[in-house]
Design a protein around this motif. Structure first.
Motif, PDB file in Angstrom:
ATOM      1  N   UNK A  67     -16.571  -0.589   0.228  1.00 56.31           N
ATOM      2  CA  UNK A  67     -18.080   0.002  -0.144  1.00 56.31           C
ATOM      3  C   UNK A  67     -17.911   1.600   0.101  1.00 56.31           C
ATOM      4  N   UNK A  68     -17.237   2.187   0.966  1.00 53.42           N
ATOM      5  CA  UNK A  68     -16.965   3.485   1.235  1.00 53.42           C
ATOM      6  C   UNK A  68     -15.787   3.896   0.146  1.00 53.42           C
ATOM      7  N   UNK A  69     -14.691   3.585  -0.094  1.00 56.22           N
ATOM      8  CA  UNK A  69     -13.628   4.135  -0.730  1.00 56.22           C
ATOM      9  C   UNK A  69     -12.690   3.044  -1.036  1.00 56.22           C
ATOM     10  N   UNK A  70     -12.129   3.091  -2.302  1.00 55.18           N
ATOM     11  CA  UNK A  70     -10.760   2.235  -2.620  1.00 55.18           C
ATOM     12  C   UNK A  70      -9.583   2.888  -2.599  1.00 55.18           C
ATOM     13  N   UNK A  71      -9.559   4.239  -2.498  1.00 53.28           N
ATOM     14  CA  UNK A  71      -8.197   4.916  -2.456  1.00 53.28           C
ATOM     15  C   UNK A  71      -7.985   5.548  -1.143  1.00 53.28           C
ATOM     16  N   UNK A  72      -6.808   5.872  -0.832  1.00 52.04           N
ATOM     17  CA  UNK A  72      -6.540   6.486   0.450  1.00 52.04           C
ATOM     18  C   UNK A  72      -6.899   7.954   0.480  1.00 52.04           C
ATOM     19  N   UNK A  73      -6.914   8.467  -0.769  1.00 46.05           N
ATOM     20  CA  UNK A  73      -6.989   9.851  -1.065  1.00 46.05           C
ATOM     21  C   UNK A  73      -8.704  10.135  -0.948  1.00 46.05           C
ATOM     22  N   UNK A  74      -9.527   9.134  -1.517  1.00 47.37           N
ATOM     23  CA  UNK A  74     -10.829   9.480  -1.211  1.00 47.37           C
ATOM     24  C   UNK A  74     -11.307   9.030   0.339  1.00 47.37           C
ATOM     25  N   UNK A  75     -10.748   8.051   0.835  1.00 51.89           N
ATOM     26  CA  UNK A  75     -10.989   7.783   2.162  1.00 51.89           C
ATOM     27  C   UNK A  75     -10.627   9.108   3.073  1.00 51.89           C
ATOM     28  N   UNK A 112      -4.744   2.279   3.399  1.00 45.86           N
ATOM     29  CA  UNK A 112      -3.510   1.947   2.489  1.00 45.86           C
ATOM     30  C   UNK A 112      -3.652   0.579   1.976  1.00 45.86           C
ATOM     31  N   UNK A 113      -4.020  -0.604   3.083  1.00 49.57           N
ATOM     32  CA  UNK A 113      -4.269  -1.693   2.583  1.00 49.57           C
ATOM     33  C   UNK A 113      -5.091  -1.969   1.340  1.00 49.57           C
ATOM     34  N   UNK A 114      -6.242  -1.188   1.664  1.00 40.32           N
ATOM     35  CA  UNK A 114      -7.298  -1.315   0.601  1.00 40.32           C
ATOM     36  C   UNK A 114      -6.986  -0.739  -0.784  1.00 40.32           C
ATOM     37  N   UNK A 115      -6.234   0.175  -0.833  1.00 43.86           N
ATOM     38  CA  UNK A 115      -5.764   0.801  -2.112  1.00 43.86           C
ATOM     39  C   UNK A 115      -4.699  -0.288  -2.724  1.00 43.86           C
ATOM     40  N   UNK A 116      -3.653  -0.678  -1.734  1.00 47.41           N
ATOM     41  CA  UNK A 116      -2.631  -1.824  -2.534  1.00 47.41           C
ATOM     42  C   UNK A 116      -3.391  -2.950  -2.807  1.00 47.41           C
ATOM     43  N   UNK A 117      -4.597  -3.452  -2.299  1.00 46.20           N
ATOM     44  CA  UNK A 117      -5.529  -4.430  -2.773  1.00 46.20           C
ATOM     45  C   UNK A 117      -5.971  -4.063  -4.195  1.00 46.20           C
ATOM     46  N   UNK A 118      -6.603  -3.029  -4.219  1.00 43.76           N
ATOM     47  CA  UNK A 118      -7.002  -2.549  -5.649  1.00 43.76           C
ATOM     48  C   UNK A 118      -5.875  -2.466  -6.792  1.00 43.76           C
ATOM     49  N   UNK A 119      -4.721  -2.096  -6.342  1.00 45.04           N
ATOM     50  CA  UNK A 119      -3.642  -1.929  -7.317  1.00 45.04           C
ATOM     51  C   UNK A 119      -3.094  -3.334  -7.841  1.00 45.04           C
ATOM     52  N   UNK A 120      -3.215  -4.311  -6.783  1.00 46.45           N
ATOM     53  CA  UNK A 120      -2.660  -5.621  -7.254  1.00 46.45           C
ATOM     54  C   UNK A 120      -3.713  -6.313  -7.784  1.00 46.45           C
ATOM     55  N   UNK A 121      -4.902  -6.109  -7.752  1.00 42.09           N
ATOM     56  CA  UNK A 121      -6.092  -6.716  -8.432  1.00 42.09           C
ATOM     57  C   UNK A 121      -5.933  -6.071  -9.953  1.00 42.09           C
ATOM     58  N   UNK A 122      -5.792  -4.868  -9.999  1.00 45.29           N
ATOM     59  CA  UNK A 122      -5.804  -4.258 -11.422  1.00 45.29           C
ATOM     60  C   UNK A 122      -4.341  -4.708 -12.196  1.00 45.29           C
ATOM     61  N   UNK A 123      -3.376  -4.971 -11.358  1.00 44.80           N
ATOM     62  CA  UNK A 123      -2.117  -5.287 -12.001  1.00 44.80           C
ATOM     63  C   UNK A 123      -2.323  -6.849 -12.476  1.00 44.80           C
ATOM     64  N   UNK A 124      -2.953  -7.823 -11.801  1.00 45.93           N
ATOM     65  CA  UNK A 124      -3.540  -9.073 -12.267  1.00 45.93           C
ATOM     66  C   UNK A 124      -4.059  -9.153 -13.376  1.00 45.93           C
ATOM     67  N   UNK A 125      -5.214  -8.222 -13.361  1.00 45.72           N
ATOM     68  CA  UNK A 125      -6.222  -8.097 -14.316  1.00 45.72           C
ATOM     69  C   UNK A 125      -5.422  -7.808 -15.792  1.00 45.72           C
ATOM     70  N   UNK A 126      -4.454  -6.793 -15.724  1.00 47.77           N
ATOM     71  CA  UNK A 126      -3.710  -6.246 -17.025  1.00 47.77           C
ATOM     72  C   UNK A 126      -2.817  -7.427 -17.495  1.00 47.77           C
ATOM     73  N   UNK A 127      -2.227  -8.255 -16.590  1.00 44.52           N
ATOM     74  CA  UNK A 127      -1.349  -9.578 -16.822  1.00 44.52           C
ATOM     75  C   UNK A 127      -2.260 -10.358 -17.496  1.00 44.52           C
TER      76      UNK A 127
END
Length: 186
Positions: A67-75, A112-127
């Motif tokens: 709810x606060x951040x989806x990337x390690x950089x923003x967090x 780190x896990x939150x950013x990884x989860x976002x990347x995986x979700x995006x990858x699945x969406x693109x597939x």
């Protein structure tokens, strides 16, 4: 020393009520809520307002880390800002409090896990999109402008920027419609 809550959902059809009630139950005197993407701090005025307002001893509370951040950089940037101001962060579903060294370490791991989860979700969406395109099922979003209308207005001597204003669309959409019309020979 005040406790502030921050609630966020991404889309209009999602409900903020569950988060705001949980934050109030957790002792938040003020709860700020908004509908915005969590992939960036940009476009989130309620969060920015809270971050500007927090002072030494204050606590920012969220129900979940995403709810606060989806990337390690923003967090990291948010946590650094909180530390700079002498404020701390509490995440309810993780029972995490950055007022302790263990809490700060655990927060970094969660980020780190939150950013990884976002990347995986995006990858699945693109597939999924690629698969739908291969099967000629994917149509993309609906056109914002009717090509025939753009061509008609342009043939009447109207400039693309004037067409865009008249149809209330982006100028790029007008140029794209004109290019498609030329390509199709219409």
């Amino acid at each position: 020393m005040a406790t502030y809550g921050y609630a966020r959902v991404s889309s209009i059809d999602q409900n903020l009520q569950v988060q705001t009630e949980a934050l109030k139950s957790a002792g938040c005197e003020i709860v700020r809520a908004e509908r915005a993407s969590g992939t960036s701090r940009k476009g989130r005025p309620e969060l920015e307002s809270l971050l500007e307002f927090l002072r030494a001893g204050d606590t920012l509370v969220v129900t979940k880390l995403d709810r606060l951040a989806r990337s390690v950089a923003d967090l990291s940037a948010i946590v650094a800002l909180l530390e700079e101001r002498g404020a701390k962060l509490r995440i309810l579903n993780a029972a995490l409090d950055t007022g302790t060294p263990t809490g700060r370490a655990f927060l970094q791991m969660l980020g780190v896990f939150s950013e990884f989860e976002t990347a995986i979700r995006r990858e699945r969406q693109m597939e999924g999109i690629a698969s739908a395109k291969a099967e000629n099922v994917y149509k993309g979003r609906k056109r914002s402008v009717k090509r025939d209308e753009v061509v008609r207005l342009h043939s009447e001597g109207m400039r693309p920027s004037d067409i865009a204003k008249a149809l209330r669309v982006a100028r790029a959409s007008v140029y794209r419609a004109l290019a498609e019309a030329r390509q199709n020979g219409t």
